[in-house]
Design a protein around this motif. Structure first.
Motif, mmCIF file in Angstrom:
data_model
loop_
_atom_site.group_PDB
_atom_site.id
_atom_site.type_symbol
_atom_site.label_atom_id
_atom_site.label_comp_id
_atom_site.label_asym_id
_atom_site.label_seq_id
_atom_site.Cartn_x
_atom_site.Cartn_y
_atom_site.Cartn_z
ATOM 1 N N UNK A 82 -3.760 12.921 -0.759
ATOM 2 C CA UNK A 82 -3.489 12.707 0.662
ATOM 3 C C UNK A 82 -4.571 13.304 1.554
ATOM 4 N N UNK A 83 -5.244 14.341 1.075
ATOM 5 C CA UNK A 83 -6.290 14.979 1.876
ATOM 6 C C UNK A 83 -7.673 14.374 1.615
ATOM 7 N N UNK A 84 -7.764 13.471 0.614
ATOM 8 C CA UNK A 84 -9.052 12.854 0.279
ATOM 9 C C UNK A 84 -9.359 11.704 1.232
ATOM 10 N N UNK A 85 -10.617 11.292 1.278
ATOM 11 C CA UNK A 85 -10.988 10.157 2.130
ATOM 12 C C UNK A 85 -10.281 8.893 1.669
ATOM 13 N N UNK A 86 -10.096 8.731 0.366
ATOM 14 C CA UNK A 86 -9.423 7.553 -0.184
ATOM 15 C C UNK A 86 -7.944 7.559 0.212
ATOM 16 N N UNK A 104 -6.480 9.107 2.715
ATOM 17 C CA UNK A 104 -6.270 8.979 4.156
ATOM 18 C C UNK A 104 -6.362 7.533 4.613
ATOM 19 N N UNK A 105 -7.182 6.745 3.902
ATOM 20 C CA UNK A 105 -7.388 5.366 4.320
ATOM 21 C C UNK A 105 -6.513 4.375 3.567
ATOM 22 N N UNK A 106 -6.137 4.721 2.348
ATOM 23 C CA UNK A 106 -5.372 3.795 1.515
ATOM 24 C C UNK A 106 -3.965 3.589 2.057
ATOM 25 N N UNK A 107 -3.481 2.378 1.876
ATOM 26 C CA UNK A 107 -2.111 2.061 2.270
ATOM 27 C C UNK A 107 -1.142 2.248 1.100
ATOM 28 N N UNK A 108 -1.666 2.713 -0.037
ATOM 29 C CA UNK A 108 -0.840 2.877 -1.230
ATOM 30 C C UNK A 108 -0.507 4.339 -1.484
ATOM 31 N N UNK A 109 0.641 4.569 -2.087
ATOM 32 C CA UNK A 109 1.038 5.923 -2.455
ATOM 33 C C UNK A 109 0.252 6.373 -3.679
#
Length: 235
Positions: A32-36, A38-43
């Motif tokens: 959740x704190x990574x760039x991926x 933060x941008x991803x719409x997936x859990x």
């Protein structure tokens, strides 16, 4: 005695479950704190059970540790030359340029060069062929340049392979094209600090805002894209 063994077994199972849960919560927090993340719409749950997404996330974790400021875009859809859309796995924007990243999830030995149509994955004595990722990424860059109009000299084509791949015999000839294994990616990023700055912070932000909508397609739009690709291959 049997009751004692049963109790011990239950305790061991509970301890394992707690350990797994704590590990999951820790990795979920990192995600959740990574760039991926933060941008991803997936859990995170969906990411770890999707091979392609998991590979992109692991690669992005290394890029997040690059020794320079950057902005990342993931699974970015942009118009291509045929008037349809093409998906770019990752785009890293920084003062060193626009890094267009194609991430591959193959395993085993990898063979290929810049000019060949297909590359080869050798795994457990069997050969599997896939389209040359350099050519694939070149197409992405052409579509991106047509959209952005910032100059072809601003782009870097970066092909990354995940940890299970061994780049046995891979070669490139042109400048600005790199093929990097997972274990070498951190070193590659460190080397980029020696390159001169070619983009300003203002340019980076403008490009980021222009491309960001392409990362927000709905699941229905993404599925339509997949269906179109499958239809093209049938032809």
């Amino acid at each position: 005695m049997k009751e004692f063994v049963w109790v011990v077994s239950i305790i061991c199972i509970l301890l394992v479950c707690v350990a797994v849960l704590l590990k999951y919560l820790s990795e979920n927090k990192k995600y959740k704190s990574s760039s991926y993340g933060k941008q991803s719409q997936k859990s995170f749950w969906k990411i770890i059970f999707n091979q392609g997404a998991r590979g992109e996330y692991r690669t992005s974790q290394l890029i997040d540790k690059a020794p320079f400021k950057n902005k990342m875009l993931f699974n970015c859809y942009i118009p291509n030359r045929s008037g349809d859309k093409t998906e770019i796995d990752m785009i890293m924007l920084c003062q060193k340029g626009i890094y267009v990243i194609e991430n591959k999830n193959y395993s085993g030995w990898i063979f290929g060069n810049e000019k060949s149509k297909n590359w080869c994955e050798t795994l457990k004595g069997k050969k599997y062929f896939f389209y040359n990722p350099i050519k694939q990424n070149r197409s992405h860059i052409k579509s991106l340049e047509k959209l952005l109009q910032v100059g072809e000299d601003k782009y870097v084509s970066l092909i990354t392979f995940n940890a299970n791949a061994n780049l046995k015999k891979v070669s490139t000839e042109s400048s600005g094209i790199y093929v990097v294994g997972y274990k070498q990616l951190k070193k590659f990023m460190k080397k980029q600090t020696d390159k001169p700055d070619i983009l300003t912070d203002e340019q980076i932000e403008n490009i980021y805002q222009q491309l960001l909508p392409g990362t927000k397609l709905s699941d229905e739009e993404k599925q339509e894209h997949v269906n179109r690709i499958k239809q093209q291959y049938k032809k």
